[in-house]
Scaffold this motif. Sequence first.
Motif, PDB file in Angstrom:
ATOM      1  N   GLY A  77       6.480  -3.614  21.926  1.00 47.84           N
ATOM      2  CA  GLY A  77       6.701  -5.037  21.697  1.00 47.84           C
ATOM      3  C   GLY A  77       8.075  -5.294  21.106  1.00 47.84           C
ATOM      4  O   GLY A  77       9.011  -4.531  21.304  1.00 47.84           O
ATOM      5  N   SER A  78       8.185  -6.378  20.384  1.00 52.59           N
ATOM      6  CA  SER A  78       9.440  -6.709  19.712  1.00 52.59           C
ATOM      7  C   SER A  78       9.153  -7.571  18.505  1.00 52.59           C
ATOM      8  O   SER A  78       8.063  -8.134  18.376  1.00 52.59           O
ATOM      9  CB  SER A  78      10.386  -7.457  20.663  1.00 52.59           C
ATOM     10  N   GLY A  79      10.139  -7.678  17.636  1.00 54.40           N
ATOM     11  CA  GLY A  79       9.985  -8.527  16.460  1.00 54.40           C
ATOM     12  C   GLY A  79       9.141  -7.872  15.394  1.00 54.40           C
ATOM     13  O   GLY A  79       8.912  -6.660  15.403  1.00 54.40           O
ATOM     14  N   ASP A  80       8.674  -8.681  14.463  1.00 50.91           N
ATOM     15  CA  ASP A  80       7.857  -8.191  13.358  1.00 50.91           C
ATOM     16  C   ASP A  80       6.388  -8.178  13.763  1.00 50.91           C
ATOM     17  O   ASP A  80       5.923  -9.051  14.487  1.00 50.91           O
ATOM     18  CB  ASP A  80       8.041  -9.087  12.128  1.00 50.91           C
ATOM     19  N   TYR A  81       5.657  -7.189  13.271  1.00 50.66           N
ATOM     20  CA  TYR A  81       4.232  -7.101  13.537  1.00 50.66           C
ATOM     21  C   TYR A  81       3.477  -7.850  12.447  1.00 50.66           C
ATOM     22  O   TYR A  81       3.890  -7.881  11.288  1.00 50.66           O
ATOM     23  CB  TYR A  81       3.767  -5.637  13.539  1.00 50.66           C
ATOM     24  N   GLU A  82       2.341  -8.452  12.825  1.00 50.53           N
ATOM     25  CA  GLU A  82       1.440  -9.075  11.867  1.00 50.53           C
ATOM     26  C   GLU A  82       0.072  -8.445  12.044  1.00 50.53           C
ATOM     27  O   GLU A  82      -0.372  -8.216  13.173  1.00 50.53           O
ATOM     28  CB  GLU A  82       1.373 -10.582  12.087  1.00 50.53           C
ATOM     29  N   TYR A  83      -0.611  -8.191  10.941  1.00 47.34           N
ATOM     30  CA  TYR A  83      -1.874  -7.459  10.974  1.00 47.34           C
ATOM     31  C   TYR A  83      -3.010  -8.302  10.411  1.00 47.34           C
ATOM     32  O   TYR A  83      -2.807  -9.131   9.526  1.00 47.34           O
ATOM     33  CB  TYR A  83      -1.752  -6.175  10.135  1.00 47.34           C
ATOM     34  N   THR A  84      -4.199  -8.063  10.966  1.00 46.68           N
ATOM     35  CA  THR A  84      -5.427  -8.606  10.397  1.00 46.68           C
ATOM     36  C   THR A  84      -6.451  -7.476  10.379  1.00 46.68           C
ATOM     37  O   THR A  84      -6.395  -6.547  11.189  1.00 46.68           O
ATOM     38  CB  THR A  84      -5.998  -9.784  11.228  1.00 46.68           C
ATOM     39  N   LEU A  85      -7.364  -7.546   9.444  1.00 44.51           N
ATOM     40  CA  LEU A  85      -8.463  -6.590   9.365  1.00 44.51           C
ATOM     41  C   LEU A  85      -9.740  -7.401   9.244  1.00 44.51           C
ATOM     42  O   LEU A  85      -9.901  -8.156   8.274  1.00 44.51           O
ATOM     43  CB  LEU A  85      -8.296  -5.648   8.167  1.00 44.51           C
ATOM     44  N   SER A 111       2.626  -8.697   7.240  1.00 42.13           N
ATOM     45  CA  SER A 111       3.339  -7.545   7.777  1.00 42.13           C
ATOM     46  C   SER A 111       2.886  -6.229   7.133  1.00 42.13           C
ATOM     47  O   SER A 111       3.421  -5.175   7.454  1.00 42.13           O
ATOM     48  CB  SER A 111       4.854  -7.728   7.574  1.00 42.13           C
ATOM     49  N   THR A 112       1.900  -6.279   6.263  1.00 41.37           N
ATOM     50  CA  THR A 112       1.400  -5.079   5.593  1.00 41.37           C
ATOM     51  C   THR A 112       0.535  -4.267   6.541  1.00 41.37           C
ATOM     52  O   THR A 112      -0.477  -4.759   7.048  1.00 41.37           O
ATOM     53  CB  THR A 112       0.577  -5.452   4.336  1.00 41.37           C
ATOM     54  N   ASP A 113       0.944  -3.024   6.812  1.00 47.09           N
ATOM     55  CA  ASP A 113       0.230  -2.179   7.768  1.00 47.09           C
ATOM     56  C   ASP A 113      -0.761  -1.229   7.110  1.00 47.09           C
ATOM     57  O   ASP A 113      -1.321  -0.363   7.750  1.00 47.09           O
ATOM     58  CB  ASP A 113       1.212  -1.390   8.635  1.00 47.09           C
ATOM     59  N   GLY A 136      -3.717   6.836   1.599  1.00 46.00           N
ATOM     60  CA  GLY A 136      -4.227   7.329   0.328  1.00 46.00           C
ATOM     61  C   GLY A 136      -5.721   7.060   0.228  1.00 46.00           C
ATOM     62  O   GLY A 136      -6.376   6.703   1.212  1.00 46.00           O
ATOM     63  N   PHE A 137      -6.250   7.193  -0.975  1.00 44.70           N
ATOM     64  CA  PHE A 137      -7.682   6.973  -1.201  1.00 44.70           C
ATOM     65  C   PHE A 137      -8.055   5.549  -0.782  1.00 44.70           C
ATOM     66  O   PHE A 137      -7.450   4.578  -1.211  1.00 44.70           O
ATOM     67  CB  PHE A 137      -8.005   7.201  -2.688  1.00 44.70           C
ATOM     68  N   ASN A 138      -9.052   5.427   0.117  1.00 42.21           N
ATOM     69  CA  ASN A 138      -9.555   4.128   0.572  1.00 42.21           C
ATOM     70  C   ASN A 138      -8.508   3.321   1.345  1.00 42.21           C
ATOM     71  O   ASN A 138      -8.512   2.095   1.291  1.00 42.21           O
ATOM     72  CB  ASN A 138     -10.062   3.311  -0.618  1.00 42.21           C
ATOM     73  N   GLU A 139      -7.588   3.987   2.065  1.00 45.49           N
ATOM     74  CA  GLU A 139      -6.554   3.291   2.826  1.00 45.49           C
ATOM     75  C   GLU A 139      -6.573   3.719   4.291  1.00 45.49           C
ATOM     76  O   GLU A 139      -6.854   4.873   4.603  1.00 45.49           O
ATOM     77  CB  GLU A 139      -5.156   3.606   2.276  1.00 45.49           C
ATOM     78  N   ILE A 140      -6.252   2.767   5.138  1.00 47.39           N
ATOM     79  CA  ILE A 140      -6.030   3.008   6.562  1.00 47.39           C
ATOM     80  C   ILE A 140      -4.633   2.481   6.849  1.00 47.39           C
ATOM     81  O   ILE A 140      -4.284   1.376   6.435  1.00 47.39           O
ATOM     82  CB  ILE A 140      -7.049   2.267   7.438  1.00 47.39           C
ATOM     83  N   VAL A 141      -3.831   3.267   7.569  1.00 49.32           N
ATOM     84  CA  VAL A 141      -2.467   2.853   7.919  1.00 49.32           C
ATOM     85  C   VAL A 141      -2.409   2.635   9.434  1.00 49.32           C
ATOM     86  O   VAL A 141      -2.804   3.505  10.203  1.00 49.32           O
ATOM     87  CB  VAL A 141      -1.426   3.919   7.496  1.00 49.32           C
ATOM     88  N   ALA A 142      -1.924   1.466   9.825  1.00 47.15           N
ATOM     89  CA  ALA A 142      -1.756   1.156  11.242  1.00 47.15           C
ATOM     90  C   ALA A 142      -0.320   1.495  11.632  1.00 47.15           C
ATOM     91  O   ALA A 142       0.624   0.878  11.158  1.00 47.15           O
ATOM     92  CB  ALA A 142      -2.044  -0.321  11.496  1.00 47.15           C
ATOM     93  N   VAL A 143      -0.148   2.498  12.494  1.00 44.74           N
ATOM     94  CA  VAL A 143       1.171   2.890  12.985  1.00 44.74           C
ATOM     95  C   VAL A 143       1.351   2.197  14.339  1.00 44.74           C
ATOM     96  O   VAL A 143       0.643   2.492  15.296  1.00 44.74           O
ATOM     97  CB  VAL A 143       1.291   4.423  13.117  1.00 44.74           C
ATOM     98  N   THR A 144       2.296   1.251  14.395  1.00 45.91           N
ATOM     99  CA  THR A 144       2.450   0.386  15.562  1.00 45.91           C
ATOM    100  C   THR A 144       3.775   0.644  16.262  1.00 45.91           C
ATOM    101  O   THR A 144       4.801   0.810  15.608  1.00 45.91           O
ATOM    102  CB  THR A 144       2.383  -1.092  15.128  1.00 45.91           C
TER     103      THR A 144
END
Length: 115
Positions: free
Chosen positions: A97-105, A112-114, A86-94
Amino acid sequence: AVEFGCSNNTSTNTVTVTVDGTLVDPADLDYSLNNGTFQTSNVFVDVPAGTGHTITVRHTNGCEKQTLPFDIPQYDPLAVVLEEGGFNEIVAVTTGGSGDYEYTLNGEPYGSTDT
């Protein structure tokens, strides 16, 4: 015991056979993965993905004992594609691997917010 890792975005594994040293001298043993060549080390590195692997432990007296079958899963390398949200958003499509993904910006954790 099977331990999984990652090196250069490639799945790695280490399989270690543990023998009770109070029952037998480990120096009298050698080990074979899937009926292959025997080796003195009880550690196998990067066993190929697949099901039903076994390790045979052989004593110098000729006795052999086989482990229960074990599986090595196939993990695909991690891949990330950035998409506009959406407006002012970037979505990381991952994927991969395995398990839960963790994100940093920029070093800031997003958990876990992508987005």
